[in-house]
Design a protein around this motif. Structure first.
Motif, PDB file in Angstrom:
ATOM      1  N   ARG A  58     -25.580 -40.039  72.595  1.00 36.96           N
ATOM      2  CA  ARG A  58     -26.828 -39.583  72.731  1.00 36.96           C
ATOM      3  C   ARG A  58     -27.138 -38.202  71.926  1.00 36.96           C
ATOM      4  NH1 ARG A  58     -29.517 -41.992  76.689  1.00 36.96           N
ATOM      5  NH2 ARG A  58     -28.535 -43.475  77.925  1.00 36.96           N
ATOM      6  N   HIS A  59     -26.119 -37.685  71.590  1.00 36.07           N
ATOM      7  CA  HIS A  59     -26.184 -36.363  70.686  1.00 36.07           C
ATOM      8  C   HIS A  59     -26.545 -36.496  69.455  1.00 36.07           C
ATOM      9  CE1 HIS A  59     -25.572 -31.940  70.140  1.00 36.07           C
ATOM     10  NE2 HIS A  59     -24.752 -32.334  69.015  1.00 36.07           N
ATOM     11  N   ILE A  60     -25.819 -37.629  68.869  1.00 38.42           N
ATOM     12  CA  ILE A  60     -25.972 -37.952  67.171  1.00 38.42           C
ATOM     13  C   ILE A  60     -26.980 -39.162  66.956  1.00 38.42           C
ATOM     14  CG2 ILE A  60     -23.495 -37.205  66.905  1.00 38.42           C
ATOM     15  CD1 ILE A  60     -23.016 -40.173  66.624  1.00 38.42           C
ATOM     16  N   VAL A  61     -27.658 -39.591  67.718  1.00 37.02           N
ATOM     17  CA  VAL A  61     -28.509 -40.636  67.623  1.00 37.02           C
ATOM     18  C   VAL A  61     -30.046 -40.126  68.188  1.00 37.02           C
ATOM     19  CG1 VAL A  61     -29.041 -43.298  68.031  1.00 37.02           C
ATOM     20  CG2 VAL A  61     -26.584 -42.725  67.167  1.00 37.02           C
ATOM     21  N   PRO A  62     -31.166 -40.525  67.311  1.00 34.82           N
ATOM     22  CA  PRO A  62     -32.351 -40.691  67.993  1.00 34.82           C
ATOM     23  C   PRO A  62     -32.460 -41.305  69.233  1.00 34.82           C
ATOM     24  CG  PRO A  62     -32.437 -40.851  65.889  1.00 34.82           C
ATOM     25  CD  PRO A  62     -31.180 -40.953  66.188  1.00 34.82           C
ATOM     26  N   GLU A  63     -33.335 -40.852  70.362  1.00 32.88           N
ATOM     27  CA  GLU A  63     -33.520 -41.486  71.611  1.00 32.88           C
ATOM     28  C   GLU A  63     -33.991 -42.942  71.234  1.00 32.88           C
ATOM     29  OE1 GLU A  63     -35.629 -41.027  75.812  1.00 32.88           O
ATOM     30  OE2 GLU A  63     -35.838 -39.344  74.084  1.00 32.88           O
ATOM     31  N   ASP A  64     -34.796 -43.192  70.197  1.00 26.41           N
ATOM     32  CA  ASP A  64     -35.644 -44.486  69.880  1.00 26.41           C
ATOM     33  C   ASP A  64     -34.637 -45.619  69.442  1.00 26.41           C
ATOM     34  OD1 ASP A  64     -35.451 -43.389  67.565  1.00 26.41           O
ATOM     35  OD2 ASP A  64     -37.596 -43.803  66.795  1.00 26.41           O
ATOM     36  N   ARG A  65     -33.319 -44.916  69.212  1.00 31.12           N
ATOM     37  CA  ARG A  65     -32.469 -45.880  68.128  1.00 31.12           C
ATOM     38  C   ARG A  65     -30.973 -46.008  69.251  1.00 31.12           C
ATOM     39  NH1 ARG A  65     -32.015 -45.933  62.122  1.00 31.12           N
ATOM     40  NH2 ARG A  65     -31.624 -48.297  62.759  1.00 31.12           N
ATOM     41  N   LEU A  66     -31.201 -45.575  70.551  1.00 30.43           N
ATOM     42  CA  LEU A  66     -29.908 -45.595  71.588  1.00 30.43           C
ATOM     43  C   LEU A  66     -29.442 -47.130  71.718  1.00 30.43           C
ATOM     44  CD1 LEU A  66     -30.526 -42.605  73.745  1.00 30.43           C
ATOM     45  CD2 LEU A  66     -28.804 -42.738  71.946  1.00 30.43           C
ATOM     46  N   GLU A  67     -30.435 -47.786  72.134  1.00 31.59           N
ATOM     47  CA  GLU A  67     -29.867 -48.871  72.328  1.00 31.59           C
ATOM     48  C   GLU A  67     -28.948 -50.005  71.237  1.00 31.59           C
ATOM     49  OE1 GLU A  67     -31.750 -53.389  73.854  1.00 31.59           O
ATOM     50  OE2 GLU A  67     -33.170 -51.373  73.875  1.00 31.59           O
ATOM     51  N   GLU A  68     -29.685 -49.493  70.000  1.00 26.09           N
ATOM     52  CA  GLU A  68     -29.107 -50.175  68.940  1.00 26.09           C
ATOM     53  C   GLU A  68     -27.808 -49.539  68.773  1.00 26.09           C
ATOM     54  OE1 GLU A  68     -29.938 -50.866  64.028  1.00 26.09           O
ATOM     55  OE2 GLU A  68     -31.604 -49.684  65.277  1.00 26.09           O
ATOM     56  N   ALA A  69     -27.745 -48.160  68.682  1.00 26.48           N
ATOM     57  CA  ALA A  69     -26.268 -47.623  68.736  1.00 26.48           C
ATOM     58  C   ALA A  69     -25.306 -47.911  69.593  1.00 26.48           C
ATOM     59  CB  ALA A  69     -26.491 -45.970  68.783  1.00 26.48           C
ATOM     60  N   PHE A  70     -25.650 -48.180  71.027  1.00 26.60           N
ATOM     61  CA  PHE A  70     -24.664 -48.609  72.089  1.00 26.60           C
ATOM     62  C   PHE A  70     -24.327 -49.999  71.539  1.00 26.60           C
ATOM     63  CE2 PHE A  70     -26.609 -45.030  74.675  1.00 26.60           C
ATOM     64  CZ  PHE A  70     -25.355 -44.460  74.876  1.00 26.60           C
ATOM     65  N   ALA A  71     -25.087 -50.903  71.062  1.00 25.22           N
ATOM     66  CA  ALA A  71     -24.926 -52.265  70.759  1.00 25.22           C
ATOM     67  C   ALA A  71     -23.747 -52.237  69.647  1.00 25.22           C
ATOM     68  CB  ALA A  71     -26.105 -52.715  70.465  1.00 25.22           C
ATOM     69  N   ILE A  72     -23.910 -51.350  68.876  1.00 25.03           N
ATOM     70  CA  ILE A  72     -23.074 -51.349  67.629  1.00 25.03           C
ATOM     71  C   ILE A  72     -21.623 -50.913  68.072  1.00 25.03           C
ATOM     72  CG2 ILE A  72     -22.391 -50.028  65.336  1.00 25.03           C
ATOM     73  CD1 ILE A  72     -25.564 -49.787  64.774  1.00 25.03           C
ATOM     74  N   GLY A  73     -21.679 -49.906  68.864  1.00 28.55           N
ATOM     75  CA  GLY A  73     -20.332 -49.375  69.663  1.00 28.55           C
ATOM     76  C   GLY A  73     -19.675 -50.481  70.326  1.00 28.55           C
ATOM     77  N   SER A  74     -20.373 -51.343  71.071  1.00 26.43           N
ATOM     78  CA  SER A  74     -19.718 -52.266  71.680  1.00 26.43           C
ATOM     79  C   SER A  74     -19.146 -53.405  70.997  1.00 26.43           C
ATOM     80  CB  SER A  74     -20.909 -52.867  72.819  1.00 26.43           C
ATOM     81  OG  SER A  74     -21.682 -53.657  71.927  1.00 26.43           O
ATOM     82  N   THR A  75     -19.606 -53.686  69.786  1.00 28.32           N
ATOM     83  CA  THR A  75     -18.787 -54.475  69.076  1.00 28.32           C
ATOM     84  C   THR A  75     -17.620 -54.092  68.047  1.00 28.32           C
ATOM     85  OG1 THR A  75     -19.980 -53.779  66.847  1.00 28.32           O
ATOM     86  CG2 THR A  75     -21.090 -55.724  68.279  1.00 28.32           C
ATOM     87  N   MET A  76     -17.411 -52.824  68.281  1.00 31.37           N
ATOM     88  CA  MET A  76     -16.244 -52.169  67.608  1.00 31.37           C
ATOM     89  C   MET A  76     -15.015 -52.261  68.526  1.00 31.37           C
ATOM     90  SD  MET A  76     -18.147 -48.918  65.952  1.00 31.37           S
ATOM     91  CE  MET A  76     -16.632 -48.318  65.089  1.00 31.37           C
ATOM     92  N   ASN A  77     -13.949 -52.936  67.866  1.00 31.75           N
ATOM     93  CA  ASN A  77     -12.600 -53.051  68.786  1.00 31.75           C
ATOM     94  C   ASN A  77     -11.755 -51.805  68.595  1.00 31.75           C
ATOM     95  OD1 ASN A  77     -10.064 -53.769  69.897  1.00 31.75           O
ATOM     96  ND2 ASN A  77     -10.327 -55.918  68.867  1.00 31.75           N
ATOM     97  N   GLN A  78     -11.543 -51.170  69.823  1.00 34.77           N
ATOM     98  CA  GLN A  78     -10.777 -50.105  69.831  1.00 34.77           C
ATOM     99  C   GLN A  78      -9.406 -50.315  69.193  1.00 34.77           C
ATOM    100  OE1 GLN A  78     -11.190 -46.788  70.709  1.00 34.77           O
ATOM    101  NE2 GLN A  78     -13.532 -47.095  71.198  1.00 34.77           N
ATOM    102  N   ALA A  79      -8.817 -51.252  69.268  1.00 35.75           N
ATOM    103  CA  ALA A  79      -7.573 -51.597  68.718  1.00 35.75           C
ATOM    104  C   ALA A  79      -7.350 -51.369  67.190  1.00 35.75           C
ATOM    105  CB  ALA A  79      -7.123 -53.180  69.090  1.00 35.75           C
ATOM    106  N   ASP A  80      -8.997 -51.753  66.498  1.00 36.08           N
ATOM    107  CA  ASP A  80      -8.792 -51.668  65.225  1.00 36.08           C
ATOM    108  C   ASP A  80      -8.696 -50.097  64.593  1.00 36.08           C
ATOM    109  OD1 ASP A  80      -9.195 -54.155  64.976  1.00 36.08           O
ATOM    110  OD2 ASP A  80     -11.475 -54.178  64.917  1.00 36.08           O
ATOM    111  N   LEU A  81      -8.781 -49.305  65.684  1.00 35.93           N
ATOM    112  CA  LEU A  81      -8.570 -47.706  65.410  1.00 35.93           C
ATOM    113  C   LEU A  81      -7.456 -47.331  65.405  1.00 35.93           C
ATOM    114  CD1 LEU A  81     -11.934 -46.434  67.313  1.00 35.93           C
ATOM    115  CD2 LEU A  81     -11.620 -46.960  64.800  1.00 35.93           C
TER     116      LEU A  81
END
Length: 226
Positions: free
Chosen positions: A68-91
């Motif tokens: 919420r701090h680094i993404v505009p409010e109108d793009r939060l849904e898209e940002a959380f969707a991107i984050g949910s597709t990222m596998n923590q194991a890949d990090l």
């Protein structure tokens, strides 16, 4: 502010029963992993790289607060969707266990201390402990998923004290950010700053070998050597 070393006044660690650790920046060096994760979200949204202030913020706050701090409010849904597709194991290649931490934890456990975690990290905490070979040392592990109010609110530390049956003066919280400092002060426990001498702390720790050597002068087995 005292500095942890083998020659420091042993009274500085007198009376402790529970040692609580922050995760990111303390148990593990996750800075690079966090920068890759949040940087990828920004990149996929077509946004510029984070600035220094944004990097500091996302490294010390919950996932929800960070996004919420680094993404505009109108793009939060898209940002959380991107984050949910990222596998923590890949990090995994970007997570590094702090130097000397496992040896310090082994000694603390053998000396009879209670060990716990109070972190802003959420559901990925279990995986990170597994990846860094730090499973089995801590109870409870308080994440942002199990509290109603995350740090700097003292709820997590209060939960740990209730679980261990200890008073605030019997607890030290090791953290590396102003968020940790405020949480410790709000809970009335000792705050030990790791790697950041600018924080207001009862004790400054440059590395875990130093604090281990200092505490070995005071505690032997399960009893303090005072």
């Amino acid at each position: 502010m005292a500095i942890a070393n083998p020659l420091m006044n042993p009274r500085l660690v007198e009376g402790l029963k529970t040692i609580v650790f922050d995760n990111d920046g303390v148990l593990i060096d996750s800075y690079e992993a966090n920068m890759v994760y949040y940087g990828t979200i920004r990149e996929k949204l077509g946004m510029p790289p984070m600035n220094d202030a944004e990097r500091y913020f996302v490294h010390s706050r919950t996932h929800d607060e960070a996004v919420r701090h680094i993404v505009p409010e109108d793009r939060l849904e898209e940002a959380f969707a991107i984050g949910s597709t990222m596998n923590q194991a890949d990090l995994a290649p970007y997570f590094k266990r702090s130097d000397g931490i496992r040896e310090f934890l082994w000694w603390l456990r053998a000396a009879g201390f209670n060990l716990a975690v109070n972190t802003s990290r959420g559901e990925s905490m279990g995986l990170i402990l597994k990846l860094t070979d730090l499973e089995g040392f801590f109870h409870p592990i308080v994440t942002s998923c199990v509290v109603s109010k995350p740090k700097p609110h003292p709820e997590g530390l209060h939960r740990i004290m209730r679980t261990h049956g200890v008073r605030p003066d019997e607890v030290a919280y090791i953290g590396d950010s102003i968020v940790d400092q405020r949480a410790a002060r709000a809970a009335g426990v000792r705050f030990w700053a790791y790697r950041d001498p600018a924080l207001e702390s009862d004790l400054f720790i440059e590395d875990f070998w130093d604090i281990r050597a200092a505490m070995q002068r005071c505690y032997k087995g399960c009893a303090p050597a005072f």
